[in-house]
Motif scaffolding. Structure first.
Motif, PDB file in Angstrom:
ATOM      1  N   PRO A 255      41.932  35.617  26.647  1.00  0.00           N
ATOM      2  CA  PRO A 255      40.748  34.859  26.217  1.00  0.00           C
ATOM      3  C   PRO A 255      39.506  35.196  27.037  1.00  0.00           C
ATOM      4  CG  PRO A 255      42.222  33.470  27.513  1.00  0.00           C
ATOM      5  CD  PRO A 255      42.895  34.792  27.370  1.00  0.00           C
ATOM      6  N   HIS A 256      39.660  35.981  28.097  1.00  0.00           N
ATOM      7  CA  HIS A 256      38.528  36.323  28.972  1.00  0.00           C
ATOM      8  C   HIS A 256      38.847  37.649  29.657  1.00  0.00           C
ATOM      9  CE1 HIS A 256      41.437  33.767  31.295  1.00  0.00           C
ATOM     10  NE2 HIS A 256      41.493  34.910  31.931  1.00  0.00           N
ATOM     11  N   ALA A 257      37.834  38.265  30.256  1.00  0.00           N
ATOM     12  CA  ALA A 257      38.107  39.431  31.119  1.00  0.00           C
ATOM     13  C   ALA A 257      38.493  38.888  32.497  1.00  0.00           C
ATOM     14  CB  ALA A 257      36.864  40.301  31.221  1.00  0.00           C
ATOM     15  N   GLU A 265      40.959  29.770  36.851  1.00  0.00           N
ATOM     16  CA  GLU A 265      40.829  29.897  35.389  1.00  0.00           C
ATOM     17  C   GLU A 265      41.770  30.964  34.828  1.00  0.00           C
ATOM     18  OE1 GLU A 265      36.322  29.020  34.124  1.00  0.00           O
ATOM     19  OE2 GLU A 265      36.489  30.230  35.939  1.00  0.00           O
ATOM     20  N   ARG A 266      42.047  31.988  35.657  1.00  0.00           N
ATOM     21  CA  ARG A 266      42.965  33.049  35.203  1.00  0.00           C
ATOM     22  C   ARG A 266      44.408  32.556  35.144  1.00  0.00           C
ATOM     23  NH1 ARG A 266      39.828  36.634  38.442  1.00  0.00           N
ATOM     24  NH2 ARG A 266      41.100  36.098  40.239  1.00  0.00           N
ATOM     25  N   ASP A 267      44.732  31.673  36.090  1.00  0.00           N
ATOM     26  CA  ASP A 267      46.133  31.299  36.287  1.00  0.00           C
ATOM     27  C   ASP A 267      46.845  30.821  35.000  1.00  0.00           C
ATOM     28  OD1 ASP A 267      48.187  31.035  38.456  1.00  0.00           O
ATOM     29  OD2 ASP A 267      48.238  29.019  37.594  1.00  0.00           O
ATOM     30  N   PRO A 268      46.258  29.903  34.214  1.00  0.00           N
ATOM     31  CA  PRO A 268      46.992  29.459  33.008  1.00  0.00           C
ATOM     32  C   PRO A 268      47.305  30.603  32.053  1.00  0.00           C
ATOM     33  CG  PRO A 268      45.044  28.102  33.389  1.00  0.00           C
ATOM     34  CD  PRO A 268      44.976  29.227  34.369  1.00  0.00           C
ATOM     35  N   SER A 284      48.433  41.931  29.707  1.00  0.00           N
ATOM     36  CA  SER A 284      47.780  40.658  30.042  1.00  0.00           C
ATOM     37  C   SER A 284      46.257  40.805  29.980  1.00  0.00           C
ATOM     38  CB  SER A 284      48.238  40.162  31.411  1.00  0.00           C
ATOM     39  OG  SER A 284      48.109  41.180  32.373  1.00  0.00           O
ATOM     40  N   TYR A 285      45.753  41.927  30.464  1.00  0.00           N
ATOM     41  CA  TYR A 285      44.328  42.248  30.308  1.00  0.00           C
ATOM     42  C   TYR A 285      44.216  43.676  29.775  1.00  0.00           C
ATOM     43  CZ  TYR A 285      43.285  38.008  32.864  1.00  0.00           C
ATOM     44  OH  TYR A 285      43.208  36.694  33.233  1.00  0.00           O
ATOM     45  N   PRO A 286      43.320  43.915  28.830  1.00  0.00           N
ATOM     46  CA  PRO A 286      43.302  45.222  28.162  1.00  0.00           C
ATOM     47  C   PRO A 286      42.988  46.398  29.083  1.00  0.00           C
ATOM     48  CG  PRO A 286      41.512  43.788  27.360  1.00  0.00           C
ATOM     49  CD  PRO A 286      42.370  42.959  28.263  1.00  0.00           C
TER      50      PRO A 286
END
Ligand code: NA7
Length: 553
Positions: A255-257, A265-268, A284-286
Motif C-alpha cells: 500500500p506504500h513504498a 507504519e511498515r510493520d502491519p 513485499s515491496y516491488p
C-alpha cells in the motif's frame, strides 16, 4: 565406443522426463511428430523423482506449481496441502504420464551420454548409455535446472566408515537415521526442509553451516475441500492473472513504498506478508531487489522474526544472514530455526571452524576437534542451469562443444537456443526467467514456443533454425545488465554459478520479469523469427543410416 549401433530415427528426441519432458512429449506428439524421451531415472518426475529426502516440498504453492495446459487435468486433480510434499508431486506427475499415455514414448533408465550435429544430414546423432545411437531432426533438452548434485571435494571422504548421501540423490528405500549420529553439510533450501525431520529421528544432528540463510515460514496447511473447489472454478482466471506478474504468481501490492512511511507504519504490512508466508515475502515491496535501502529494511525486519524463534542468543547470532535479503534463493521453512532449540542438535559455524578432512569415524575440524558421525548428508546443492547440458556436452557446428562455447561466457538466445547448435532447444536455459519464475508455466511457455517453431519450420520448408551470434550476444548483455541492477549479483550463489569450482561467474537468469520476456519472445516471432537464421529444406530428410558422432572423434 567403436561401432555403436544406430537403432532408430525420430522427429524429436527429448532428454529428460521431468515436468518439462512430460509436457514436451504430450505437446510435440500432438503435432503428429514421432518423439522419444530418454530419462536416466527409473521413473518419471525429474527433480521430484530424485529429491526424496525427508521434508522435501516445493517452495511454490501447488495450485500455482502445476500444469495449466489441460482443463480436464486441472479439474480432476486435488492438492492436499498448500505446499504439497514430494511424494504428492511425484504422484501428480505419474498421473500426468498415465492420463496422457506418455509412457509409450519414454524410455527410462537410459542416459544420454553424448550428442552431435551431423552437418551432412542436418540431424542430431544422440548417444545412449555409450552403447546405442539414434538420430533426430530436433532435440529438446528437458534436462532440468537442478539435476547435477555437487559433492564438495573434502579430503579423505573415502576413509569414512559410515554412510554418505546427497539430498539430490536420496535412495528410494530411505536412509536409516534412527538414533544415529548424523551430520548435514549445507544450509540451503534442501537442508532447511530436511533438518527438522532428521532432528526428530537422529540420535544427534550436527548442522555444518557456511552461510546463514533467510527463511520465511511456509505456514503450510491442508487445503479444505471447499477452497480446492473454488480454486478449480477460478483456475482460468488465476492462470491469466499469474501470467501478467513478474514471477508468475500473483501477489498483493504494497500500500506504500517502504521509504515513504515510518517503521511503525511498515510493520502491519510486513506482518501481513509474513503471515501469508513463503517465497512471496520477496514481493513485499516491488523494488526490494533493486533498492539497497528497501532491501535492508525488509532484511532487518525478517532477521528480527528469525531471532524470535531461537532460544539461545549466541546460536541466533550465528544464524543471522549477512547478505542482502533474497539475494540467494529465499528459503521457505517449517520449524527450521526451532530445530536449534533441541538438545540433540548442534550448529557448527564453518566460518569459525572449517572442515579439515573426513576420517574413518567422522569429520575432523580445523580446530582439531572430531565430530563423530554414522551418516553424513550432503545438502550442498547443484551445478545449476548449465550443469546437465555441460555433462552431455553436445557437439554443434564445426565440432564446437557446449563446454568450449560456455567456457568463458554462458551465451544463449532467450534461454531457448544456442548459436552454433541448430535445432537444439533448451527449456529454461540460461538467460530465460526460469529460476526467478514459477517453473511450470515457464516450462509450458518454452515447450509451446518449441512446438510453434517446429510447425513454422515445416510450413516454411526450413530444415534447421538457430540463433544469430549477434542476437545471442546482445540478449546475454541485456541479461547481465538487468541482473547487475539487482542484489543478486552481490553474493555467491547457485544463481551466479559461483557454487561450482571453475564455473563462469555470471547471473544465469533473466531478472527483468516474465511479461517483458514473453513480450520479447512474441515480438521476435511476429517479426519473422528476428534474431534467428534458417537452413532451407525438409526437416529430417536424409537421416543418417548409421549415426556418427564424427565431430567428437
Ligand atoms: P543450495 O541452495 O545451493 O545450498 C547448498 C548449501 O550447501 C549452501 O548452504 C552452501 O553454502 C552449502 N555448501 C556448498 N558447498 C559447501 C562446502 N564445501 N562446505 C560447506 N557448505 C557448503 O542447494 P539446495 O539443494 O539447498 O537448494 C537448491 C534449490 O533447490 C533451492 O534454491 C530451491 O530452489 C530448490 P554457501 O551458501 O555456498 O556458503
Amino acid at each position: 565406443m567403436d561401432n555403436p549401433e544406430h537403432t532408430d530415427h525420430f522427429d524429436v528426441v527429448i532428454v529428460g522426463a521431468g515436468i518439462a519432458g512430460l509436457y514436451a512429449v504430450h505437446r510435440l506428439r500432438g503435432l503428429g511428430l514421432r518423439v522419444r524421451a530418454y530419462e536416466r531415472g527409473g521413473g518419471v518426475g525429474g527433480t521430484w523423482y530424485w529429491n526424496k529426502y525427508p521434508g522435501c516440498r516445493c517452495d511454490i504453492e501447488s495450485v500455482w506449481y502445476s500444469y495449466s495446459f489441460s482443463e480436464e487435468l486441472q479439474q480432476e486433480w486435488d492438492w492436499s496441502h498448500r505446499y504439497a510434499a514430494q511424494p504428492e508431486i511425484l504422484a501428480y506427475l505419474n498421473h500426468v504420464a498415465d492420463r496422457f499415455d506418455l509412457r509409450r514414448d519414454i524410455q527410462l533408465e537410459t542416459t544420454v551420454t553424448g550428442m552431435a550435429f551431423d552437418e551432412g544430414t542436418q540431424t542430431w546423432v544422440v548417444e545412449l548409455d555409450e552403447t546405442t545411437r539414434v538420430s533426430a531432426s530436433f532435440v529438446v533438452m528437458a534436462t532440468g535446472i537442478l539435476a547435477n548434485s555437487i559433492v564438495p571435494d573434502i579430503p579423505g571422504l573415502e576413509a569414512f566408515a559410515g554412510r554418505i548421501v546427497h539430498t539430490g540423490a536420496w535412495p528410494e528405500e530411505g536412509v536409516e537415521l534412527s538414533g544415529k549420529r548424523v551430520g548435514i553439510i549445507g544450509t540451503g533450501s534442501s537442508s532447511i526442509q530436511a533438518t527438522p525431520f532428521i532432528a526428530k529421528e537422529a540420535g544427534h544432528l550436527h548442522v555444518f553451516q557456511r552461510t546463514p540463510q533467510f527463511a520465511i515460514p511456509a505456514w503450510n496447511a491442508p487445503i479444505p475441500p471447499e477452497v480446492m473447489r473454488q480454486v478449480k472454478e477460478d483456475y482460468p482466471e488465476m492462470r491469466r492473472r499469474a501470467w501478467d506478474t513478474i514471477g508468475g504468481i500473483p501477489f498483493e501490492q504494497a500500500p506504500h513504498a517502504a521509504l515513504e512511511v515510518t517503521a511503525d507504519e511498515r510493520d502491519p504490512w510486513l506482518r501481513r506478508t509474513w503471515a501469508r508466508g513463503g517465497y512471496l515475502m520477496i514481493a513485499s515491496y516491488p523494488n526490494i531487489l533493486f533498492d539497497a535501502e528497501t532491501n535492508a529494511i525488509v532484511g532487518e525486519w525478517v532477521k528480527d522474526r528469525i531471532r524470535e524463534r531461537i532460544d539461545d542468543p549466541e546460536v541466533a547470532a550465528k544464524l543471522m544472514p549477512s547478505y542482502p535479503f533474497a539475494a540467494k534463493r529465499l528459503c521457505v521453512d517449517t520449524d527450521y530455526f526451532e530445530v536449534y532449540n533441541r538438545d540433540n542438535v548442534t550448529l557448527v559455524d564453518l566460518r569459525e571452524t572449517g572442515i579439515e578432512r573426513m576420517v574413518e569415524t567422522g569429520l575432523r575440524l580445523t580446530d582439531g576437534s572430531l565430530v563423530e558421525l554414522d551418516v553424513l548428508i550432503f545438502a550442498t546443492g547443484f551445478d545449476a542451469v548449465t550443469g546437465a547440458l555441460m555433462r552431455i556436452d553436445p557437439v554443434g557446428r564445426n565440432g564446437l562443444t557446449i563446454r568450449e562455447k560456455w567456457g568463458e561466457a554462458v551465451l544463449a538466445y532467450l534461454g531457448v537456443m544456442v548459436a552454433g547448435f541448430p535445432n537444439m532447444f533448451l527449456i529454461n536455459g540460461p538467460g530465460s526467467p526460469s529460476l526467478l519464475y514459477n517453473m511450470v508455466p515457464a516450462i509450458e511457455h518454452h515447450v509451446d514456443w518449441i512446438a510453434d517453431t517446429i510447425t513454422y519450420l515445416r510450413e516454411h520448408d526450413q530444415r534447421a533454425i538457430e540463433p544469430e551470434a549477434g542476437a545471442e550476444r546482445e540478449w546475454t548483455e541485456e541479461v547481465d545488465r538487468v541482473a547487475g541492477e539487482t542484489v543478486y549479483t552481490q553474493v555467491n550463489s547457485w544463481y551466479m554459478g559461483s557454487n561450482v569450482p571453475g564455473k563462469v561467474r555470471t547471473f544465469l537468469a533473466w531478472a527483468g520479469g516474465g511479461p517483458r520476456y514473453f513480450d520479447r519472445v512474441s515480438q521476435d516471432v511476429e517479426n519473422g523469427y528476428e534474431g534467428f537464421t534458417f537452413t532451407p529444406g525438409e526437416p529430417g530428410a536424409g537421416a543418417p543410416e548409421s549415426g556418427s558422432l564424427s565431430s567428437r572423434a
